[in-house]
Design a protein around this motif. Sequence first.
Motif, PDB file in Angstrom:
ATOM      1  N   ARG A 180       0.849  -1.201   0.000  1.00 23.37           N
ATOM      2  CA  ARG A 180       0.000   0.000   0.000  1.00 23.37           C
ATOM      3  C   ARG A 180       0.881   1.246   0.000  1.00 23.37           C
ATOM      4  O   ARG A 180       2.014   1.215   0.481  1.00 23.37           O
ATOM      5  N   PRO A 181       0.393   2.344  -0.566  1.00 19.96           N
ATOM      6  CA  PRO A 181       1.220   3.548  -0.683  1.00 19.96           C
ATOM      7  C   PRO A 181       1.518   4.176   0.661  1.00 19.96           C
ATOM      8  O   PRO A 181       0.704   4.146   1.588  1.00 19.96           O
ATOM      9  N   GLY A 182       2.716   4.754   0.753  1.00 23.15           N
ATOM     10  CA  GLY A 182       3.108   5.484   1.950  1.00 23.15           C
ATOM     11  C   GLY A 182       2.990   6.976   1.729  1.00 23.15           C
ATOM     12  O   GLY A 182       2.550   7.440   0.663  1.00 23.15           O
ATOM     13  N   ILE A 183       3.426   7.746   2.717  1.00 18.23           N
ATOM     14  CA  ILE A 183       3.297   9.203   2.634  1.00 18.23           C
ATOM     15  C   ILE A 183       4.179   9.790   1.533  1.00 18.23           C
ATOM     16  O   ILE A 183       3.927  10.884   1.031  1.00 18.23           O
ATOM     17  N   GLY A 184       5.214   9.054   1.127  1.00 17.77           N
ATOM     18  CA  GLY A 184       6.103   9.552   0.081  1.00 17.77           C
ATOM     19  C   GLY A 184       5.414   9.749  -1.252  1.00 17.77           C
ATOM     20  O   GLY A 184       5.889  10.518  -2.090  1.00 17.77           O
ATOM     21  N   VAL A 185       4.295   9.064  -1.475  1.00 17.84           N
ATOM     22  CA  VAL A 185       3.545   9.237  -2.716  1.00 17.84           C
ATOM     23  C   VAL A 185       3.080  10.685  -2.857  1.00 17.84           C
ATOM     24  O   VAL A 185       3.056  11.251  -3.955  1.00 17.84           O
ATOM     25  N   VAL A 186       2.737  11.296  -1.741  1.00 14.87           N
ATOM     26  CA  VAL A 186       2.328  12.706  -1.753  1.00 14.87           C
ATOM     27  C   VAL A 186       3.478  13.591  -2.221  1.00 14.87           C
ATOM     28  O   VAL A 186       3.276  14.535  -2.997  1.00 14.87           O
ATOM     29  N   PHE A 187       4.693  13.258  -1.788  1.00  8.33           N
ATOM     30  CA  PHE A 187       5.860  14.037  -2.192  1.00  8.33           C
ATOM     31  C   PHE A 187       6.149  13.868  -3.685  1.00  8.33           C
ATOM     32  O   PHE A 187       6.579  14.814  -4.354  1.00  8.33           O
ATOM     33  N   VAL A 188       5.934  12.679  -4.221  1.00 13.20           N
ATOM     34  CA  VAL A 188       6.129  12.462  -5.654  1.00 13.20           C
ATOM     35  C   VAL A 188       5.141  13.300  -6.455  1.00 13.20           C
ATOM     36  O   VAL A 188       5.504  13.930  -7.460  1.00 13.20           O
ATOM     37  N   LEU A 189       3.902  13.345  -6.028  1.00 13.75           N
ATOM     38  CA  LEU A 189       2.902  14.170  -6.703  1.00 13.75           C
ATOM     39  C   LEU A 189       3.258  15.650  -6.601  1.00 13.75           C
ATOM     40  O   LEU A 189       3.113  16.406  -7.575  1.00 13.75           O
ATOM     41  N   ALA A 190       3.748  16.058  -5.426  1.00 14.04           N
ATOM     42  CA  ALA A 190       4.170  17.457  -5.254  1.00 14.04           C
ATOM     43  C   ALA A 190       5.333  17.787  -6.178  1.00 14.04           C
ATOM     44  O   ALA A 190       5.403  18.887  -6.755  1.00 14.04           O
ATOM     45  N   TYR A 191       6.248  16.829  -6.345  1.00 11.80           N
ATOM     46  CA  TYR A 191       7.382  17.035  -7.257  1.00 11.80           C
ATOM     47  C   TYR A 191       6.893  17.257  -8.688  1.00 11.80           C
ATOM     48  O   TYR A 191       7.368  18.161  -9.386  1.00 11.80           O
ATOM     49  N   LEU A 192       5.958  16.439  -9.131  1.00 13.98           N
ATOM     50  CA  LEU A 192       5.446  16.567 -10.492  1.00 13.98           C
ATOM     51  C   LEU A 192       4.768  17.920 -10.703  1.00 13.98           C
ATOM     52  O   LEU A 192       4.937  18.555 -11.748  1.00 13.98           O
ATOM     53  N   VAL A 193       4.039  18.380  -9.700  1.00 15.26           N
ATOM     54  CA  VAL A 193       3.384  19.688  -9.781  1.00 15.26           C
ATOM     55  C   VAL A 193       4.423  20.797  -9.876  1.00 15.26           C
ATOM     56  O   VAL A 193       4.300  21.724 -10.709  1.00 15.26           O
ATOM     57  N   LEU A 194       5.465  20.722  -9.072  1.00 22.54           N
ATOM     58  CA  LEU A 194       6.511  21.744  -9.088  1.00 22.54           C
ATOM     59  C   LEU A 194       7.284  21.732 -10.409  1.00 22.54           C
ATOM     60  O   LEU A 194       7.572  22.787 -10.986  1.00 22.54           O
ATOM     61  N   ALA A 195       7.638  20.523 -10.885  1.00 24.26           N
ATOM     62  CA  ALA A 195       8.461  20.405 -12.090  1.00 24.26           C
ATOM     63  C   ALA A 195       7.726  20.938 -13.313  1.00 24.26           C
ATOM     64  O   ALA A 195       8.273  21.723 -14.096  1.00 24.26           O
ATOM     65  N   VAL A 196       6.488  20.512 -13.509  1.00 27.88           N
ATOM     66  CA  VAL A 196       5.724  20.946 -14.682  1.00 27.88           C
ATOM     67  C   VAL A 196       5.204  22.369 -14.485  1.00 27.88           C
ATOM     68  O   VAL A 196       5.221  23.190 -15.414  1.00 27.88           O
ATOM     69  N   GLY A 197       4.775  22.686 -13.263  1.00 26.10           N
ATOM     70  CA  GLY A 197       4.243  24.023 -12.992  1.00 26.10           C
ATOM     71  C   GLY A 197       5.265  25.119 -13.177  1.00 26.10           C
ATOM     72  O   GLY A 197       4.920  26.236 -13.610  1.00 26.10           O
ATOM     73  N   ALA A 198       6.539  24.836 -12.876  1.00 26.43           N
ATOM     74  CA  ALA A 198       7.590  25.851 -13.045  1.00 26.43           C
ATOM     75  C   ALA A 198       7.703  26.274 -14.509  1.00 26.43           C
ATOM     76  O   ALA A 198       7.861  27.455 -14.819  1.00 26.43           O
ATOM     77  N   PHE A 199       7.633  25.300 -15.421  1.00 26.93           N
ATOM     78  CA  PHE A 199       7.714  25.610 -16.847  1.00 26.93           C
ATOM     79  C   PHE A 199       6.474  26.361 -17.319  1.00 26.93           C
ATOM     80  O   PHE A 199       6.560  27.352 -18.054  1.00 26.93           O
ATOM     81  N   LEU A 200       5.299  25.932 -16.877  1.00 24.58           N
ATOM     82  CA  LEU A 200       4.061  26.569 -17.298  1.00 24.58           C
ATOM     83  C   LEU A 200       3.954  27.999 -16.800  1.00 24.58           C
ATOM     84  O   LEU A 200       3.522  28.903 -17.520  1.00 24.58           O
ATOM     85  N   LEU A 201       4.391  28.226 -15.547  1.00 24.47           N
ATOM     86  CA  LEU A 201       4.354  29.575 -14.984  1.00 24.47           C
ATOM     87  C   LEU A 201       5.349  30.491 -15.652  1.00 24.47           C
ATOM     88  O   LEU A 201       5.085  31.672 -15.876  1.00 24.47           O
ATOM     89  N   ARG A 202       6.519  29.938 -16.014  1.00 22.41           N
ATOM     90  CA  ARG A 202       7.573  30.751 -16.643  1.00 22.41           C
ATOM     91  C   ARG A 202       7.093  31.318 -17.965  1.00 22.41           C
ATOM     92  O   ARG A 202       7.426  32.450 -18.329  1.00 22.41           O
ATOM     93  N   TRP A 203       6.298  30.545 -18.674  1.00 22.51           N
ATOM     94  CA  TRP A 203       5.836  30.992 -19.981  1.00 22.51           C
ATOM     95  C   TRP A 203       4.355  31.335 -19.983  1.00 22.51           C
ATOM     96  O   TRP A 203       3.709  31.381 -21.041  1.00 22.51           O
ATOM     97  N   HIS A 204       3.818  31.625 -18.789  1.00 22.42           N
ATOM     98  CA  HIS A 204       2.439  32.106 -18.627  1.00 22.42           C
ATOM     99  C   HIS A 204       1.424  31.191 -19.312  1.00 22.42           C
ATOM    100  O   HIS A 204       0.464  31.646 -19.957  1.00 22.42           O
ATOM    101  N   LEU A 205       1.668  29.889 -19.190  1.00 26.59           N
ATOM    102  CA  LEU A 205       0.750  28.908 -19.757  1.00 26.59           C
ATOM    103  C   LEU A 205      -0.230  28.394 -18.717  1.00 26.59           C
ATOM    104  O   LEU A 205      -1.120  27.598 -19.027  1.00 26.59           O
ATOM    105  N   LEU A 206      -0.064  28.855 -17.515  1.00 27.84           N
ATOM    106  CA  LEU A 206      -0.937  28.384 -16.416  1.00 27.84           C
ATOM    107  C   LEU A 206      -1.521  29.588 -15.690  1.00 27.84           C
ATOM    108  O   LEU A 206      -0.814  30.534 -15.408  1.00 27.84           O
TER     109      LEU A 206
END
Length: 206
Positions: A180-206
């Motif tokens: 079963r998933p542990g609390i680290g799964v939340v951190f992986v999801l947060a990483y994906l949000v930060l990684a993709v969101g940084a690019f989208l915010l930089r180019w005003h796509l979000l």
Amino acid sequence: MGNRSSGTDDAAARPATDSTSAGAFDDGSFSGEGAALPALPWRVPLDPAPWWAWALFVVPFIAVPALNSWLWMGARDFLAVGLFTVIGASVVRVAGGVVLYRVEITATALKARTSLLVRSLAWQDVDDIEIVDDSVVLTSGKDENEINGIAKGQTLDSAAVMQAARAAADNQPVRRSRPRPGIGVVFVLAYLVLAVGAFLLRWHLL
């Protein structure tokens, strides 16, 4: 596989076993005869997590969003963003999956928790228990489950308790459970949000 202390490395948590009562053989295997079984559940005493495991886990949270926000807008940049994100996610997954935060011996199974998953191995599925290079290896069919990072001087006692619990579970019903998933799964999801969101915010796509 590095490990983190469970905070139970004290006299009360240690079983009253030694190299004789544990039934240890010269080849590292255990007979389980005469091994004292402490009150269950019992935690295996683990060493603190190594610094590199924490570094591997944290660095992608900083490096990948920074790289993604720096890239220029273009078709190749989208490919680079995807590549950086996948590589970073793989590093986070590996770093979060190899460090043991808790190993618990129960009457029915051995439970091991990393930041990403909580795994359980029923004692009836364990074919052999042996000590290899200060680690305890539990063989289940063709699979080998290694418990390493055990506190110095506690490997023999830990293996003896596992063998005693396994022997005591012979006549009990088999209780298997899926990982079963542990609390680290939340951190992986947060990483994906930060990684993709940084690019989208930089180019005003979000």
